[in-house]
Design a protein around this motif. Structure first.
Motif, PDB file in Angstrom:
ATOM      1  N   ARG A   1     -42.765 -41.883   8.945  1.00  0.00           N
ATOM      2  CA  ARG A   1     -43.122 -40.605   9.590  1.00  0.00           C
ATOM      3  C   ARG A   1     -44.386 -40.731  10.438  1.00  0.00           C
ATOM      4  O   ARG A   1     -44.497 -40.146  11.493  1.00  0.00           O
ATOM      5  CB  ARG A   1     -43.304 -39.528   8.516  1.00  0.00           C
ATOM      6  N   PHE A   2     -45.347 -41.520   9.958  1.00  0.00           N
ATOM      7  CA  PHE A   2     -46.624 -41.673  10.652  1.00  0.00           C
ATOM      8  C   PHE A   2     -46.961 -43.159  10.696  1.00  0.00           C
ATOM      9  O   PHE A   2     -47.213 -43.759   9.650  1.00  0.00           O
ATOM     10  CB  PHE A   2     -47.745 -40.917   9.932  1.00  0.00           C
ATOM     11  N   THR A   3     -47.010 -43.720  11.881  1.00  0.00           N
ATOM     12  CA  THR A   3     -47.243 -45.156  11.968  1.00  0.00           C
ATOM     13  C   THR A   3     -48.692 -45.538  11.686  1.00  0.00           C
ATOM     14  O   THR A   3     -48.965 -46.673  11.304  1.00  0.00           O
ATOM     15  CB  THR A   3     -46.851 -45.674  13.366  1.00  0.00           C
ATOM     16  N   ASP A   4     -49.610 -44.595  11.869  1.00  0.00           N
ATOM     17  CA  ASP A   4     -51.022 -44.888  11.619  1.00  0.00           C
ATOM     18  C   ASP A   4     -51.786 -43.578  11.424  1.00  0.00           C
ATOM     19  O   ASP A   4     -51.213 -42.491  11.509  1.00  0.00           O
ATOM     20  CB  ASP A   4     -51.639 -45.699  12.766  1.00  0.00           C
ATOM     21  N   LYS A   5     -53.092 -43.698  11.170  1.00  0.00           N
ATOM     22  CA  LYS A   5     -53.900 -42.499  10.920  1.00  0.00           C
ATOM     23  C   LYS A   5     -54.019 -41.610  12.153  1.00  0.00           C
ATOM     24  O   LYS A   5     -54.184 -40.400  12.033  1.00  0.00           O
ATOM     25  CB  LYS A   5     -55.301 -42.881  10.425  1.00  0.00           C
TER      26      LYS A   5
ATOM     27  N   GLY B   1     -51.671 -40.869  14.155  1.00  0.00           N
ATOM     28  CA  GLY B   1     -50.522 -39.969  14.110  1.00  0.00           C
ATOM     29  C   GLY B   1     -50.735 -38.824  13.143  1.00  0.00           C
ATOM     30  O   GLY B   1     -50.359 -37.679  13.421  1.00  0.00           O
ATOM     31  N   LEU B   2     -51.335 -39.121  11.998  1.00  0.00           N
ATOM     32  CA  LEU B   2     -51.683 -38.068  11.046  1.00  0.00           C
ATOM     33  C   LEU B   2     -52.679 -37.093  11.660  1.00  0.00           C
ATOM     34  O   LEU B   2     -52.565 -35.881  11.501  1.00  0.00           O
ATOM     35  CB  LEU B   2     -52.301 -38.688   9.782  1.00  0.00           C
ATOM     36  N   ALA B   3     -53.668 -37.638  12.370  1.00  0.00           N
ATOM     37  CA  ALA B   3     -54.687 -36.785  12.983  1.00  0.00           C
ATOM     38  C   ALA B   3     -54.062 -35.842  13.999  1.00  0.00           C
ATOM     39  O   ALA B   3     -54.385 -34.646  14.036  1.00  0.00           O
ATOM     40  CB  ALA B   3     -55.758 -37.652  13.657  1.00  0.00           C
ATOM     41  N   VAL B   4     -53.153 -36.372  14.830  1.00  0.00           N
ATOM     42  CA  VAL B   4     -52.511 -35.541  15.843  1.00  0.00           C
ATOM     43  C   VAL B   4     -51.733 -34.407  15.187  1.00  0.00           C
ATOM     44  O   VAL B   4     -51.785 -33.250  15.629  1.00  0.00           O
ATOM     45  CB  VAL B   4     -51.589 -36.397  16.734  1.00  0.00           C
ATOM     46  N   GLU B   5     -51.007 -34.717  14.117  1.00  0.00           N
ATOM     47  CA  GLU B   5     -50.200 -33.686  13.461  1.00  0.00           C
ATOM     48  C   GLU B   5     -51.087 -32.635  12.785  1.00  0.00           C
ATOM     49  O   GLU B   5     -50.817 -31.442  12.851  1.00  0.00           O
ATOM     50  CB  GLU B   5     -49.271 -34.323  12.432  1.00  0.00           C
ATOM     51  N   LEU B   6     -52.153 -33.091  12.117  1.00  0.00           N
ATOM     52  CA  LEU B   6     -53.059 -32.144  11.479  1.00  0.00           C
ATOM     53  C   LEU B   6     -53.742 -31.248  12.504  1.00  0.00           C
ATOM     54  O   LEU B   6     -53.999 -30.068  12.250  1.00  0.00           O
ATOM     55  CB  LEU B   6     -54.118 -32.894  10.662  1.00  0.00           C
ATOM     56  N   LEU B   7     -54.050 -31.809  13.652  1.00  0.00           N
ATOM     57  CA  LEU B   7     -54.691 -31.014  14.702  1.00  0.00           C
ATOM     58  C   LEU B   7     -53.751 -29.989  15.311  1.00  0.00           C
ATOM     59  O   LEU B   7     -54.193 -29.005  15.894  1.00  0.00           O
ATOM     60  CB  LEU B   7     -55.209 -31.939  15.810  1.00  0.00           C
ATOM     61  N   GLY B   8     -52.445 -30.228  15.174  1.00  0.00           N
ATOM     62  CA  GLY B   8     -51.484 -29.369  15.843  1.00  0.00           C
ATOM     63  C   GLY B   8     -51.640 -27.900  15.515  1.00  0.00           C
ATOM     64  O   GLY B   8     -51.640 -27.039  16.406  1.00  0.00           O
ATOM     65  N   THR B   9     -51.796 -27.590  14.224  1.00  0.00           N
ATOM     66  CA  THR B   9     -51.941 -26.190  13.818  1.00  0.00           C
ATOM     67  C   THR B   9     -53.214 -25.586  14.380  1.00  0.00           C
ATOM     68  O   THR B   9     -53.220 -24.449  14.875  1.00  0.00           O
ATOM     69  CB  THR B   9     -51.946 -26.078  12.284  1.00  0.00           C
ATOM     70  N   ARG B  10     -54.283 -26.332  14.329  1.00  0.00           N
ATOM     71  CA  ARG B  10     -55.569 -25.821  14.824  1.00  0.00           C
ATOM     72  C   ARG B  10     -55.515 -25.630  16.347  1.00  0.00           C
ATOM     73  O   ARG B  10     -56.033 -24.658  16.880  1.00  0.00           O
ATOM     74  CB  ARG B  10     -56.680 -26.792  14.438  1.00  0.00           C
ATOM     75  N   GLU B  11     -54.886 -26.588  17.032  1.00  0.00           N
ATOM     76  CA  GLU B  11     -54.757 -26.459  18.480  1.00  0.00           C
ATOM     77  C   GLU B  11     -53.876 -25.267  18.853  1.00  0.00           C
ATOM     78  O   GLU B  11     -54.155 -24.583  19.848  1.00  0.00           O
ATOM     79  CB  GLU B  11     -54.177 -27.745  19.051  1.00  0.00           C
ATOM     80  N   ALA B  12     -52.855 -25.015  18.050  1.00  0.00           N
ATOM     81  CA  ALA B  12     -51.976 -23.874  18.332  1.00  0.00           C
ATOM     82  C   ALA B  12     -52.752 -22.562  18.261  1.00  0.00           C
ATOM     83  O   ALA B  12     -52.478 -21.626  19.031  1.00  0.00           O
ATOM     84  CB  ALA B  12     -50.807 -23.857  17.352  1.00  0.00           C
ATOM     85  N   GLU B  13     -53.718 -22.474  17.362  1.00  0.00           N
ATOM     86  CA  GLU B  13     -54.532 -21.257  17.268  1.00  0.00           C
ATOM     87  C   GLU B  13     -55.348 -21.061  18.542  1.00  0.00           C
ATOM     88  O   GLU B  13     -55.456 -19.946  19.058  1.00  0.00           O
ATOM     89  CB  GLU B  13     -55.455 -21.353  16.051  1.00  0.00           C
TER      90      GLU B  13
END
Length: 204
Positions: free
Chosen positions: A62-66, A68-80
């Motif tokens: 699902r996540f090749t590296d950290k 990728g995790l950072a981008v996904e975690l940021l997604g919710t905050r960026e959406a706000e």
């Protein structure tokens, strides 16, 4: 226009099996806990897998590296932030003159960057030029470009949008964070935007 910009910043939704969706949520929750407790750079992918209770193969599929995790975690905050830009109250949201909206966005993003610096830094520095390939950056750039075109159609809004966002690169912000606090960074980029808008750039 908001729809066009949101398409730039948001990946196309993917269909997930129920078990895959559950694993993804467990991984993201575990990563968020560990990043908050230990700092992003002190956490390994193996530790995330163990905390989430999933195998390393599941994590790396699902996540090749950290980053990728950072981008996904940021997604919710960026959406706000995106919702505030396109649907919120002026001057950040619609209803204010474009120059005021531009200044409000740069100030809001400076604050956003300060709150999520480690995650943004990881996502922007995963590889050379990663910052400029991330959908979120392309969205920020396009938003600044459109507002600048509306406020100052005589200027090269495409290039100047990059120039106005340059002081908000996570690598620069992180390198200089001991010398310049968040208020100083926000005030500086706002001053820079006002100079461009006032005619200090491009006029003979």
């Amino acid at each position: 226009m908001p729809e066009e910009l949101l398409q730039i910043g948001s990946p196309k939704p993917r269909k997930e099996r129920a078990d895959a969706a559950r694993n993804r949520q467990r991984i993201l929750a575990a990563a968020e806990r560990l990043f908050a407790e230990r700092g992003v750079h002190a956490v390994s992918m193996d530790q995330v897998a163990a905390e989430a209770g999933v195998g390393k193969g599941t994590l790396f599929r699902r996540f090749t590296d950290k980053s990728g995790l950072a981008v996904e975690l940021l997604g919710t905050r960026e959406a706000e932030l995106q919702r505030a830009m396109f649907e919120g109250l002026p001057p950040l949201g619609p209803g204010a003159p474009p120059g005021e909206r531009l200044v409000a966005f740069l100030a809001a993003y400076a604050d956003f960057l300060g709150r999520h610096l480690d995650l943004v830094h990881l996502s922007e520095t995963a590889a050379i030029g990663a910052r400029y390939r991330i959908g979120a950056y392309r969205l920020w750039h396009r938003h600044v470009q459109i507002l600048l075109q509306q406020a100052r159609p005589d200027l090269d809004a495409d290039y100047l949008a990059h120039a106005l966002l340059a002081p908000l690169a996570a690598d620069q912000r992180k390198a200089l964070q001991d010398d310049y606090d968040g208020d100083r960074v926000r005030d500086g980029v706002v001053t820079l935007a006002k100079l461009v808008l006032s005619g200090g750039a491009g006029d003979s």
